[in-house]
Design a protein around this motif. Structure first.
Motif, PDB file in Angstrom:
ATOM      1  N   LEU A 177       1.133  -1.336   0.018  1.00 21.65           N
ATOM      2  CA  LEU A 177       0.088  -0.011   0.111  1.00 21.65           C
ATOM      3  C   LEU A 177       0.823   1.198   0.060  1.00 21.65           C
ATOM      4  CD1 LEU A 177      -2.524   1.662   0.516  1.00 21.65           C
ATOM      5  CD2 LEU A 177      -2.328   1.066   2.796  1.00 21.65           C
ATOM      6  N   SER A 178       1.858   1.227   0.886  1.00 23.79           N
ATOM      7  CA  SER A 178       2.602   2.440   1.023  1.00 23.79           C
ATOM      8  C   SER A 178       3.506   2.571  -0.480  1.00 23.79           C
ATOM      9  CB  SER A 178       3.612   2.268   2.298  1.00 23.79           C
ATOM     10  OG  SER A 178       4.613   3.039   2.196  1.00 23.79           O
ATOM     11  N   ALA A 179       3.928   1.540  -0.905  1.00 29.31           N
ATOM     12  CA  ALA A 179       4.799   1.684  -2.109  1.00 29.31           C
ATOM     13  C   ALA A 179       3.804   2.259  -3.359  1.00 29.31           C
ATOM     14  CB  ALA A 179       5.136   0.268  -2.530  1.00 29.31           C
ATOM     15  N   MET A 180       2.665   1.756  -3.313  1.00 26.51           N
ATOM     16  CA  MET A 180       1.631   2.382  -4.325  1.00 26.51           C
ATOM     17  C   MET A 180       1.332   3.819  -3.989  1.00 26.51           C
ATOM     18  SD  MET A 180       1.662   0.056  -6.614  1.00 26.51           S
ATOM     19  CE  MET A 180       1.785  -1.560  -6.584  1.00 26.51           C
ATOM     20  N   LEU A 181       1.245   4.017  -2.906  1.00 24.99           N
ATOM     21  CA  LEU A 181       0.721   5.576  -2.773  1.00 24.99           C
ATOM     22  C   LEU A 181       2.095   6.360  -2.904  1.00 24.99           C
ATOM     23  CD1 LEU A 181      -1.389   5.335   0.888  1.00 24.99           C
ATOM     24  CD2 LEU A 181      -1.930   5.865  -1.378  1.00 24.99           C
TER      25      LEU A 181
END
Ligand SMILES: [Zn+2]
Length: 486
Positions: A177-181
């Motif tokens: 999630l963090s990488a995609m954000l």
């Protein structure tokens, strides 16, 4: 926005005689400045009308709305447009489209001028498999390299692993999630879109929280294992598709709690929602939503087209002349999906559509911000780009909203949501010059939005013959692309 400084004319003290608040003001006008006069200007905020004024437009901005006498000599006569007996509204916003299809790049590009010709000067792209391409188009339109509506875009949407959607950003845990954000931040998307095909409720909720922490607007669907209220409490920006709001007609807290404890299945939860709808329960929940900031984009037209497929033959729809065979080939999957529906299934679909449409006046009464959005996309069967926004507005009228409320849903409501109300979406000085000039009064019948006399897109005036050229070009391009691919 458009900035053309070919040569400038300085007009000093022009307004001193007519407008006390702008005494001694000076306009620096380019050679592209235009004056539109004698029209009836509709104030979409309060429904008031303004007559006998002229609109001075330059460099994409409404510079002033004052007496024609004052502006008469400011620009050349061939830059003056007499719109006597016409009605001027802000350019329309379609708050839910998908500019999509990895193999439809040329096709989508050819449709941008069609949006302009239909008076749709702003769109919110709710994510697609063309994410980076749409971001590039957004910037190219902004820089006047191509003609099209102003685009706000979610880029690519967040989903769970192995979802049915192509080109989404699929996540399995918080690290992903963090990488995609991070990726979406790099893309400079205008909002984050999240859907629930395979994304489980807890990670969906976490996604909303994390995206909000980074300052993003967050719009999307409602997972079956979360309540609407849980998302609203996290500052969810907008609920896409009014169908999700129908869950508020049941005791969603109990249903979701039972789902979370595996007491019932998702299928059974859906059955409970479908059979247990109570309008009074729903209205109480809407009242609560109205006190929050969450908006709803009903997207009625897509559901309507599918529900009534058995009654309407779309084969000869005039709009098909703009859509390539490759584009309309994508329509088939939803048709196939419904192929084995029984008469009872078909009726249930119609009943559900009617129930969803019936909610609109209740949303409005509750003070919920309603956004006009078509869900136009190659994957959304017979939801035609640009035209379907107008069809959506007619469905809003049939559902019981007033023409003024409908105009608001397609103008200021979107701008308020996107935080651009100070610079867009009304016909006022210092706003972006995106305007639609209509032959008939939309306050009497919203169908008037389809009776377009002229469009001003980013300060550029297109009269009816020029709009027809844009449409003819799109038609020619469709034929060309079809031939090339044969
Ligand atoms: Zn959509």
């Amino acid at each position: 926005m458009k900035r053309k400084f070919l040569f400038s004319i300085l007009i000093i003290g022009l307004l001193a005689s007519s407008c006390t608040s702008e005494k001694n003001s000076a306009f620096e006008l380019s050679s592209d400045a235009i004056v539109v006069y004698n029209g009836t200007i509709i104030n979409v905020t309060n429904g008031e009308i303004l007559k006998n004024k002229a609109i001075l437009i330059d460099s994409g901005i409404i510079k002033a709305i004052i007496d024609y006498e004052v502006l008469k000599s400011v620009v050349d006569t061939d830059h003056q447009f007499d719109v006597t007996n016409k009605f001027i509204i802000p350019g329309l916003w379609d708050m839910h489209v998908h500019i999509e299809g990895e193999d439809l790049v040329e096709d989508n590009l050819a449709l941008f001028p069609v949006f302009v010709a239909y008076g749709v000067t702003t769109v919110r792209d709710m994510a697609s498999d063309l994410g980076e391409q749409v971001l590039a188009w957004r910037d190219e339109i902004e820089q006047d390299k191509i003609l099209g509506p102003q685009i706000f875009t979610a880029g690519r949407k967040l989903e769970g692993i192995n979802s049915i959607w192509k080109g989404d950003l699929e996540i399995a845990n918080e690290e992903e999630l963090s990488a995609m954000l991070d990726k979406l931040e790099d893309y400079k998307v205008d909002l984050v879109k999240i859907t629930e095909n395979t994304l489980p409720g807890p990670l969906f909720l976490k996604s909303v929280q994390e995206a909000k922490k980074r300052g993003f607007m967050v719009s999307g669907h409602i997972p079956i294992d979360l309540t609407v209220q849980e998302l609203v409490d996290e500052g969810f920006t907008s609920i896409e598709h009014a169908s999700y709001a129908l869950r508020l007609g049941s005791d969603e807290h109990t249903i979701v709690a039972k789902l979370k404890s595996s007491e019932i299945t998702k299928e059974y939860a859906n059955e409970l929602y479908a059979s247990g709808f109570n309008q009074e329960v729903a209205n109480l929940a809407y009242e609560k939503l109205g006190k929050s900031n969450v908006a709803i984009t009903p997207t009625l037209i897509g559901g309507k087209q599918l529900a009534y497929l058995d009654e309407n033959n779309h084969e000869n729809d005039d709009y098909l002349k703009y859509l390539t065979n490759r584009f309309t080939a994508k329509y088939q999957w939803r048709i196939d999906r419904m192929a084995n529906d029984s008469p009872a299934d078909i009726q249930a679909r119609k009943d559900r559509y009617q129930l969803i449409a019936k909610q609109l006046p209740y949303f409005q009464e509750a003070g919920i911000n309603i956004l006009a959005g078509s869900d136009a996309a190659a994957l959304n069967t017979y939801v035609y780009p640009a035209l379907s926004l107008h069809e959506e507005l007619v469905l809003f009228q049939e559902a019981g909203l007033t023409p003024l409320q409908i105009l608001q849903s397609a103008t200021i409501n979107g701008a308020k949501l996107m935080g651009t109300i100070n610079t867009m979406a009304t016909v006022e000085a210092n706003k972006q010059a995106d305007l639609v000039i209509l032959n008939s009064n939309p306050l009497e019948d919203i169908k008037a939005t389809q009776d377009i006399y002229a469009v001003i897109n980013d300060g550029e005036y297109f009269d009816r013959p020029e709009l027809d050229v844009l449409l003819q070009n799109a038609k020619d391009r469709k034929i060309q692309l079809d031939l090339k691919r044969n």
